[in-house]
Scaffold this motif. Structure first.
Motif, PDB file in Angstrom:
ATOM      1  N   ALA A 164       0.829  -1.203   0.000  1.00  0.00           N
ATOM      2  CA  ALA A 164       0.000   0.000   0.000  1.00  0.00           C
ATOM      3  C   ALA A 164       0.866   1.257   0.000  1.00  0.00           C
ATOM      4  O   ALA A 164       0.561   2.241  -0.701  1.00  0.00           O
ATOM      5  CB  ALA A 164      -0.926  -0.003   1.214  1.00  0.00           C
ATOM      6  N   GLN A 165       1.954   1.247   0.751  1.00  0.00           N
ATOM      7  CA  GLN A 165       2.842   2.396   0.780  1.00  0.00           C
ATOM      8  C   GLN A 165       3.518   2.608  -0.570  1.00  0.00           C
ATOM      9  O   GLN A 165       3.710   3.746  -1.007  1.00  0.00           O
ATOM     10  CB  GLN A 165       3.894   2.205   1.881  1.00  0.00           C
ATOM     11  CG  GLN A 165       3.322   2.256   3.287  1.00  0.00           C
ATOM     12  CD  GLN A 165       4.345   1.868   4.342  1.00  0.00           C
ATOM     13  OE1 GLN A 165       5.460   1.443   4.022  1.00  0.00           O
ATOM     14  NE2 GLN A 165       3.972   1.994   5.616  1.00  0.00           N
ATOM     15  N   SER A 166       3.863   1.523  -1.230  1.00  0.00           N
ATOM     16  CA  SER A 166       4.501   1.657  -2.546  1.00  0.00           C
ATOM     17  C   SER A 166       3.540   2.213  -3.587  1.00  0.00           C
ATOM     18  O   SER A 166       3.977   2.796  -4.593  1.00  0.00           O
ATOM     19  CB  SER A 166       5.033   0.295  -3.001  1.00  0.00           C
ATOM     20  OG  SER A 166       3.961  -0.612  -3.230  1.00  0.00           O
ATOM     21  N   LEU A 167       2.234   2.033  -3.335  1.00  0.00           N
ATOM     22  CA  LEU A 167       1.229   2.573  -4.252  1.00  0.00           C
ATOM     23  C   LEU A 167       0.818   3.991  -3.903  1.00  0.00           C
ATOM     24  O   LEU A 167      -0.090   4.550  -4.536  1.00  0.00           O
ATOM     25  CB  LEU A 167      -0.002   1.666  -4.269  1.00  0.00           C
ATOM     26  CG  LEU A 167       0.222   0.258  -4.855  1.00  0.00           C
ATOM     27  CD1 LEU A 167      -1.031  -0.587  -4.682  1.00  0.00           C
ATOM     28  CD2 LEU A 167       0.607   0.366  -6.332  1.00  0.00           C
ATOM     29  N   GLY A 168       1.445   4.566  -2.887  1.00  0.00           N
ATOM     30  CA  GLY A 168       1.200   5.959  -2.548  1.00  0.00           C
ATOM     31  C   GLY A 168       0.198   6.195  -1.437  1.00  0.00           C
ATOM     32  O   GLY A 168      -0.210   7.336  -1.217  1.00  0.00           O
ATOM     33  N   ALA A 169      -0.195   5.163  -0.714  1.00  0.00           N
ATOM     34  CA  ALA A 169      -1.153   5.345   0.377  1.00  0.00           C
ATOM     35  C   ALA A 169      -0.488   6.080   1.534  1.00  0.00           C
ATOM     36  O   ALA A 169       0.677   5.839   1.859  1.00  0.00           O
ATOM     37  CB  ALA A 169      -1.680   3.996   0.846  1.00  0.00           C
ATOM     38  N   ARG A 170      -1.236   6.972   2.156  1.00  0.00           N
ATOM     39  CA  ARG A 170      -0.715   7.718   3.296  1.00  0.00           C
ATOM     40  C   ARG A 170      -0.684   6.823   4.539  1.00  0.00           C
ATOM     41  O   ARG A 170      -1.414   5.843   4.623  1.00  0.00           O
ATOM     42  CB  ARG A 170      -1.574   8.939   3.557  1.00  0.00           C
ATOM     43  CG  ARG A 170      -1.536   9.958   2.411  1.00  0.00           C
ATOM     44  CD  ARG A 170      -2.361  11.183   2.753  1.00  0.00           C
ATOM     45  NE  ARG A 170      -2.275  12.180   1.688  1.00  0.00           N
ATOM     46  CZ  ARG A 170      -2.870  13.367   1.739  1.00  0.00           C
ATOM     47  NH1 ARG A 170      -3.625  13.682   2.797  1.00  0.00           N
ATOM     48  NH2 ARG A 170      -2.727  14.211   0.731  1.00  0.00           N
ATOM     49  N   PRO A 171       0.159   7.170   5.526  1.00  0.00           N
ATOM     50  CA  PRO A 171       0.249   6.347   6.747  1.00  0.00           C
ATOM     51  C   PRO A 171      -1.099   6.151   7.437  1.00  0.00           C
ATOM     52  O   PRO A 171      -1.400   5.056   7.922  1.00  0.00           O
ATOM     53  CB  PRO A 171       1.230   7.128   7.620  1.00  0.00           C
ATOM     54  CG  PRO A 171       2.080   7.876   6.645  1.00  0.00           C
ATOM     55  CD  PRO A 171       1.169   8.239   5.512  1.00  0.00           C
ATOM     56  N   ALA A 172      -1.913   7.221   7.494  1.00  0.00           N
ATOM     57  CA  ALA A 172      -3.219   7.100   8.138  1.00  0.00           C
ATOM     58  C   ALA A 172      -4.112   6.126   7.379  1.00  0.00           C
ATOM     59  O   ALA A 172      -4.852   5.333   7.984  1.00  0.00           O
ATOM     60  CB  ALA A 172      -3.889   8.470   8.232  1.00  0.00           C
ATOM     61  N   THR A 173      -4.042   6.162   6.055  1.00  0.00           N
ATOM     62  CA  THR A 173      -4.838   5.238   5.243  1.00  0.00           C
ATOM     63  C   THR A 173      -4.371   3.808   5.416  1.00  0.00           C
ATOM     64  O   THR A 173      -5.188   2.875   5.510  1.00  0.00           O
ATOM     65  CB  THR A 173      -4.762   5.643   3.761  1.00  0.00           C
ATOM     66  OG1 THR A 173      -5.200   6.998   3.618  1.00  0.00           O
ATOM     67  CG2 THR A 173      -5.633   4.740   2.911  1.00  0.00           C
ATOM     68  N   VAL A 174      -3.057   3.618   5.462  1.00  0.00           N
ATOM     69  CA  VAL A 174      -2.510   2.274   5.665  1.00  0.00           C
ATOM     70  C   VAL A 174      -2.976   1.709   7.003  1.00  0.00           C
ATOM     71  O   VAL A 174      -3.361   0.534   7.109  1.00  0.00           O
ATOM     72  CB  VAL A 174      -0.975   2.299   5.593  1.00  0.00           C
ATOM     73  CG1 VAL A 174      -0.396   0.937   5.962  1.00  0.00           C
ATOM     74  CG2 VAL A 174      -0.510   2.705   4.198  1.00  0.00           C
ATOM     75  N   THR A 179      -3.722  -2.104   8.559  1.00  0.00           N
ATOM     76  CA  THR A 179      -3.182  -2.539   9.849  1.00  0.00           C
ATOM     77  C   THR A 179      -4.287  -2.846  10.857  1.00  0.00           C
ATOM     78  O   THR A 179      -4.331  -3.942  11.437  1.00  0.00           O
ATOM     79  CB  THR A 179      -2.242  -1.467  10.419  1.00  0.00           C
ATOM     80  OG1 THR A 179      -1.259  -1.120   9.444  1.00  0.00           O
ATOM     81  CG2 THR A 179      -1.557  -1.987  11.676  1.00  0.00           C
ATOM     82  N   LEU A 180      -5.170  -1.882  11.075  1.00  0.00           N
ATOM     83  CA  LEU A 180      -6.206  -2.054  12.099  1.00  0.00           C
ATOM     84  C   LEU A 180      -7.136  -3.230  11.810  1.00  0.00           C
ATOM     85  O   LEU A 180      -7.417  -4.024  12.723  1.00  0.00           O
ATOM     86  CB  LEU A 180      -6.996  -0.755  12.263  1.00  0.00           C
ATOM     87  CG  LEU A 180      -8.044  -0.747  13.388  1.00  0.00           C
ATOM     88  CD1 LEU A 180      -7.378  -1.037  14.731  1.00  0.00           C
ATOM     89  CD2 LEU A 180      -8.779   0.588  13.424  1.00  0.00           C
ATOM     90  N   PRO A 181      -7.637  -3.382  10.576  1.00  0.00           N
ATOM     91  CA  PRO A 181      -8.489  -4.560  10.332  1.00  0.00           C
ATOM     92  C   PRO A 181      -7.779  -5.890  10.568  1.00  0.00           C
ATOM     93  O   PRO A 181      -8.408  -6.853  11.013  1.00  0.00           O
ATOM     94  CB  PRO A 181      -8.887  -4.402   8.852  1.00  0.00           C
ATOM     95  CG  PRO A 181      -8.790  -2.931   8.593  1.00  0.00           C
ATOM     96  CD  PRO A 181      -7.619  -2.475   9.402  1.00  0.00           C
ATOM     97  N   MET A 182      -6.468  -5.948  10.297  1.00  0.00           N
ATOM     98  CA  MET A 182      -5.759  -7.206  10.448  1.00  0.00           C
ATOM     99  C   MET A 182      -5.458  -7.541  11.910  1.00  0.00           C
ATOM    100  O   MET A 182      -5.340  -8.708  12.276  1.00  0.00           O
ATOM    101  CB  MET A 182      -4.465  -7.184   9.624  1.00  0.00           C
ATOM    102  CG  MET A 182      -4.710  -7.113   8.122  1.00  0.00           C
ATOM    103  SD  MET A 182      -3.185  -7.165   7.142  1.00  0.00           S
ATOM    104  CE  MET A 182      -2.683  -8.869   7.397  1.00  0.00           C
ATOM    105  N   ILE A 183      -5.326  -6.519  12.755  1.00  0.00           N
ATOM    106  CA  ILE A 183      -5.068  -6.769  14.178  1.00  0.00           C
ATOM    107  C   ILE A 183      -6.336  -6.594  15.006  1.00  0.00           C
ATOM    108  O   ILE A 183      -6.272  -6.629  16.242  1.00  0.00           O
ATOM    109  CB  ILE A 183      -3.960  -5.837  14.721  1.00  0.00           C
ATOM    110  CG1 ILE A 183      -4.421  -4.382  14.681  1.00  0.00           C
ATOM    111  CG2 ILE A 183      -2.669  -6.024  13.946  1.00  0.00           C
ATOM    112  CD1 ILE A 183      -3.462  -3.427  15.389  1.00  0.00           C
TER     113      ILE A 183
END
Length: 264
Positions: A164-174, A179-183
């Protein structure tokens, strides 16, 4: 090892029976129609359960405990998520100190915490405030939420985040989308475990509650010092039922075996 299997199984069964027997007896006594603490042998009655719901002090204390547990568990989880991310993903000088600081309420006896918090609240004029009581419970239950969130992050595969970061997603979006859905199972499990511990907390609460913010465990303790009757058994049975329901939900959401590992 196979020859010792039946003996080990019998020993474990005896240990479980020894631990559950007092709770089972209390639940049976709660259904007695008598006015004394007797085990019903012939008749069962809901007399004392009706008395609990008709008792204004117990009902007020019950809702105090519910709202207190909801608020403290939510605050503890909100603090635990960023703290767990920092402790598991970043290497900094104060990492060990912060980890020990977050887990220190598990090492300090709740009696000592209660006395210390009472002194602090007296100095700052916060005695009797429900808000300060929430903060006190949040302090106690944060380690439980933190351990489960940390356990969820330790085995976390970050490849989706990197993509997601390599595709330009911002940290908040990531964080919110990946992150949150997976944990989320760990976060939800930590919240439930914090709720259970806050709802059942009595030792520290005795020192920091006021007449307007008495929790259910404290109310039960106060009632037991004045009189012992089946009403106490009925309240205990209801408390056991609420805790058991929360533990069942915790097992369905996260798994009790993983909870035990996270607390180790």
């Amino acid at each position: 090892m196979q020859r010792n299997g039946p003996f080990a199984l019998a020993f474990n069964a005896l240990v479980v029976l020894f631990m559950l027997a007092p709770m089972v007896i209390v639940c049976i006594v709660a259904f007695t129609p008598e006015s004394t603490l007797t085990i019903p042998t012939r008749d069962f009655s809901l007399r004392w359960f009706r008395a609990v719901f008709a008792h204004p002090n117990f009902m007020t204390s019950f809702w105090n405990s519910v709202w207190l547990a909801l608020a403290s568990a939510s605050i503890a989880t909100a603090v635990s998520v960023p703290a767990a991310i920092a402790l598991t993903r970043y290497d900094f000088r104060a990492r060990g100190f912060l980890n020990a600081l977050f887990l220190s309420p598990l090492l300090v006896p709740h009696l000592v915490l209660g006395v210390a918090l009472l002194r602090m609240f007296t100095l700052i004029g916060g005695t009797g405030s429900f808000g300060w009581l929430v903060l006190a419970h949040s302090l106690v239950v944060t380690p439980y939420a933190l351990r489960l969130v940390v356990a969820a992050l330790v085995g976390f595969d970050r490849s989706a985040e990197h993509a997601a970061q390599s595709l330009g997603a911002r940290p908040a979006t990531v964080f919110t989308r990946i992150t949150l859905p997976m944990i989320l199972p760990g976060v939800s499990g930590g919240w439930l475990l914090a709720f259970i511990n806050s709802f059942d907390e009595v030792t520290m609460s005795i020192f920091v509650t006021s007449p307007a913010t008495v929790t259910l465990p404290v109310r039960m303790y106060m009632y037991a010092t004045e009189s012992i009757d089946p009403l106490m058994a009925a309240v205990s049975a209801l408390t056991i039922a609420v805790t058991a329901a929360a533990m069942f939900l915790l097992d369905r959401v996260y798994g009790l075996d993983r909870v035990l590992i996270g607390r180790g």
